[in-house]
Write an enzyme that holds these catalytic residues in place. Structure first.
Site, mmCIF file in Angstrom:
data_model
loop_
_atom_site.group_PDB
_atom_site.id
_atom_site.type_symbol
_atom_site.label_atom_id
_atom_site.label_comp_id
_atom_site.label_asym_id
_atom_site.label_seq_id
_atom_site.Cartn_x
_atom_site.Cartn_y
_atom_site.Cartn_z
ATOM 1 N N TYR A 165 0.597 -1.697 -0.014
ATOM 2 C CA TYR A 165 -0.108 0.059 -0.160
ATOM 3 C C TYR A 165 0.995 1.404 0.298
ATOM 4 O O TYR A 165 1.797 1.622 0.680
ATOM 5 C CB TYR A 165 -1.133 -0.104 1.273
ATOM 6 C CG TYR A 165 -1.905 1.725 0.821
ATOM 7 C CD1 TYR A 165 -3.073 1.458 0.416
ATOM 8 C CD2 TYR A 165 -1.029 2.892 2.168
ATOM 9 C CE1 TYR A 165 -3.425 3.142 0.796
ATOM 10 C CE2 TYR A 165 -1.596 3.438 2.047
ATOM 11 C CZ TYR A 165 -2.628 3.408 1.953
ATOM 12 O OH TYR A 165 -3.812 4.990 1.686
ATOM 13 N N GLU B 114 -3.509 7.473 -3.689
ATOM 14 C CA GLU B 114 -3.756 6.468 -3.814
ATOM 15 C C GLU B 114 -3.364 5.294 -4.474
ATOM 16 O O GLU B 114 -4.477 5.292 -5.874
ATOM 17 C CB GLU B 114 -4.527 5.883 -2.778
ATOM 18 C CG GLU B 114 -4.889 4.826 -1.550
ATOM 19 C CD GLU B 114 -6.172 5.009 -0.958
ATOM 20 O OE1 GLU B 114 -6.995 5.325 -1.352
ATOM 21 O OE2 GLU B 114 -6.331 4.970 0.337
#
Lengths: 311, 407
Positions: free
Chosen positions: B130, B218
């Site tokens: 991530y 993101e």
């Protein structure tokens, strides 16, 4: 006494466009000591102001005012020539961050930026630029700072204020007016009212203002008005718990705001479950702040906080 | 401002950030053609069909019309059946997904209609990670957030295993330094060539965030492929509205079908408006007061239908436009105008309200609370207008009155 601004404050205006001119005129009518303007395209000219004195401002002035403001091409030159110790920025958003940095470079100790809509990335850089300099930025996207009957810098209506005992600090302009108006009606009055602005990146925060009010002998209580987004209120609550010696009331806007939506102000957004009104209210109440359930109750909440601390 | 995944990936590709090959399509035929072209181009028989909506959680989301079908489908049929099998499956998926309603954790129960699909090459994934770049408000700087828990929502990771989230603060004067990029790469467990690839990825991504004025990028998951490439398998970008004036190319990516029509109309008139589910329409000056007005309506037992800030300098036309937007919502059973006139004068507001009511009509109760500059004149204009308007003494009084009247 008061904080940040008083009758000795000498103010430069950066950006003498329509908005800048209108509010400079109002400030002069109020009795603020405006000493010059920075507007490069009009370098060397003077701007004339005249009109009916705003008698809610500095007392003991004639019914009419006139003023001539010299216009400079840079803040440094203006500061040298006028001895200004504060400036107010009305420069349009694309250029406002640079105007703030210029004022910082010139060493103006108090920079108040009214402009709404400055790109966040520009403010990130401007704030970094000011970090090494001994200056204070208030705003951007704020109504400004006023010490009643001494000095009004910004766009707030002067006549709702009255000299008194309470410091007001807020992220919201109109909610500041609500609080100030109630304090005028209930006789407590204000020492100084500070709008710190609704942007996610701003200069002066709640903690800075609370510390100033805490040290000001004339301030007997403080109203703090926050809203959803970020953690400035939670940080303030921690500081209050450890340091605040004066009674405090508060209000937090946005209990009904849906998450993930920006509520008008660039900084008013609940993201990733963070920045809710509930968390802020809980933190402030835990720190002993009397949080008003509605804006209409801010004045009475201040009374309640003062009574509680007196007993 | 939000954009679609395929648009975000195009912007990343321009910034030198590795992304899988892919094609955006709007029909089953286009989808089928895109799939065969991707298989020919990459040599990988696997393709992925991804719904393009402005909401996360698409993989776990389900279609209202096809309760078994997720918003993201990996098509494996080509491994054994060849490209014809891939095309047939992709065309079938596309015909089901396009025009159907996808419900995810972020869309709310009503879901969002899928109008665009992204057909993407399959990737041989070794690791899922991530990564995000966003503003940290308490330090006034951008930060990188990274975690080894790829594919999981970061809010969940933050809740359950906060120690697995690494934060690296970026000094705007220097950008992300090499040693910081290396530190993040090590923390993500990258090894060998993937370390260098990861560092380059991080530096390019953080620079792109600045260059594009993105308030959030993101990447979830960020993947390391079996050959050590570090690649954005998913990509979400949103942009800061205040900076859009200097990015016409990003403004052009706006998808009007993703935006609420009333909100878009309000924006055209320079009004800040957000649609909500309640029955009391609100018209207020100032963002803080507008929020507090919604709150107080709720506090006294009502439900606000909207957030509306007309700003500090609204004219009669804007007030009229605001009125039309509020009254066009069939749920609205009452309207509360709450103004603290500072620079804005109460008489101007009153004139605007009266003119707007004359123009658009008024079929629901209206409560007006005026305070501040020229308040007496403003009240006089309202009282002498002959309209069925109820005056309020203060904000709470107004909220109580409109909630009572609208029941």
């Amino acid at each position: 006494m008061s904080v940040l601004v008083n009758r000795d404050t000498r103010v430069l205006v950066q950006g003498l466009g329509k908005t800048g001119r209108f509010h400079t005129d109002n400030a002069i009518a109020y009795g603020t000591n405006m000493v010059g303007a920075v507007h490069p395209s009009r370098f060397g000219e003077t701007e004339s102001f005249s009109g009916d004195t705003d008698h809610s401002g500095v007392q003991g002035r004639p019914d009419r005012y006139t003023a001539e403001l010299p216009i400079f091409r840079s803040v440094a030159e203006a500061a040298d020539a006028t001895g200004a110790n504060a400036c107010v920025v009305y420069v349009p958003p694309p250029f406002a961050a640079d105007a703030i940095m210029e004022a910082g470079e010139a060493g103006i100790p108090l920079i108040i930026c009214i402009t709404e809509g400055i790109p966040v990335a520009d403010m990130v850089i401007a704030k970094r630029y000011l970090a090494d300099r001994d200056v204070r930025l208030v705003g951007p996207n704020c109504p400004g700072v006023i010490t009643p009957q001494q000095c009004k810098i910004g766009i707030m209506p002067g006549y709702i204020h009255t000299p008194g005992k309470i410091g007001v600090v807020s992220r919201s302009g109109t909610l500041t007016y609500e609080a100030v108006h109630q304090l005028t009606l209930n006789g407590l009055g204000q020492t100084t009212a500070i709008g710190i602005g609704g942007d996610p990146v701003n200069g002066t925060n709640f903690v800075d203002c609370l510390a100033l009010f805490n040290d000001d002998p004339e301030t007997e209580g403080v109203i703090m008005i926050g809203e959803i987004g970020g953690t400035a209120e939670e940080e303030a609550a921690e500081w209050i718990e450890a340091n605040m010696t004066k009674p405090m009331a508060g209000f937090i806007a946005g209990t009904s705001a849906p998450p993930g939506k920006r509520m008008g102000h660039a900084g008013a957004i609940i993201s990733g479950g963070k920045g809710t009104a509930e968390a802020k209210i809980e933190a402030l109440e835990a720190a002993g702040v009397v949080v008003a359930p509605t804006p209409t109750d801010m004045g009475t909440a201040m009374f309640e906080a003062m009574r509680a601390s007196a007993s | 401002m939000k954009i679609h995944e395929y648009q975000a990936k195009a912007l990343m590709k321009e910034a030198g950030i590795p992304v899988p090959a892919g094609v955006m399509v709007t029909t089953p035929d286009e989808a089928s053609a895109a799939a065969s072209a991707l298989v020919a181009e990459t040599g990988n028989p696997v393709v992925v069909v991804k719904s393009q909506i402005h909401a996360g959680g698409r993989g776990k989301g389900r279609f209202v019309e096809y309760p078994e079908l997720g918003g993201v489908s990996v098509v494996l049929e080509g491994i054994e059946g060849g490209v014809e099998a891939t095309q047939a499956k992709v065309a079938k998926l596309a015909s089901e997904m396009l025009g159907s309603t996808l419900v995810t954790v972020q869309t709310g129960p009503e879901g969002k209609m899928v109008n665009r699909l992204y057909i993407e090459q399959g990737i041989d994934i070794a690791t899922e990670l991530y990564l995000s770049v966003l503003l940290d408000r308490s330090t006034s700087r951008n930060i990188v957030m990274a975690s080894t828990e790829g594919g999981t929502e970061i809010e969940v990771v933050a809740e359950e295993t906060p120690e697995k989230i690494l934060r690296e603060e970026i000094d705007p004067a220097f950008g992300l330094t090499d040693f910081q990029a290396a530190r993040i790469s090590y923390a993500l467990g990258l090894e060998g060539t993937a370390v260098r690839n990861g560092m380059k990825f991080l530096k390019d991504l953080t620079q792109a965030a600045v260059d594009l004025d993105a308030d959030l990028i993101e990447i979830n998951p960020l993947v390391v492929t079996t050959d050590g490439t570090v690649m954005a398998l998913d990509g979400k970008m949103s942009f800061e509205e205040n900076a859009l004036f200097r990015h016409p190319n990003i403004v052009a990516l706006r998808d009007p079908s993703e935006e609420d029509p009333a909100e878009a109309k309000a924006k055209e008139h320079g009004l800040s408006f957000i649609k909500l589910d309640g029955t009391i329409g609100c018209m207020v000056n100032g963002a803080g007061l507008a929020m507090a007005t919604m709150d107080i309506i709720k506090y006294v037992g009502g439900e606000p239908a909207n957030f509306l800030d007309v700003g500090g300098g609204a004219d009669k036309d804007q007030i009229a436009a605001a009125f039309k937007i509020i009254t066009s919502d069939p749920n609205v059973k009452g309207i509360f105008v709450n103004i603290f006139g500072g620079i804005m004068r109460c008489d101007t507001i009153a004139e605007g309200v009266v003119a707007a009511v004359h123009e658009v009509g008024l079929e629901v109760p209206l409560v007006v609370r005026l305070e501040g500059t020229n308040v007496e004149l403003g009240k006089q204009i309202i009282n002498e207008s002959g309209l069925n308007v109820v005056s309020a003494d203060d904000m709470k009084d107004g909220a109580v009155k409109i909630v009572e009247l609208s029941q």
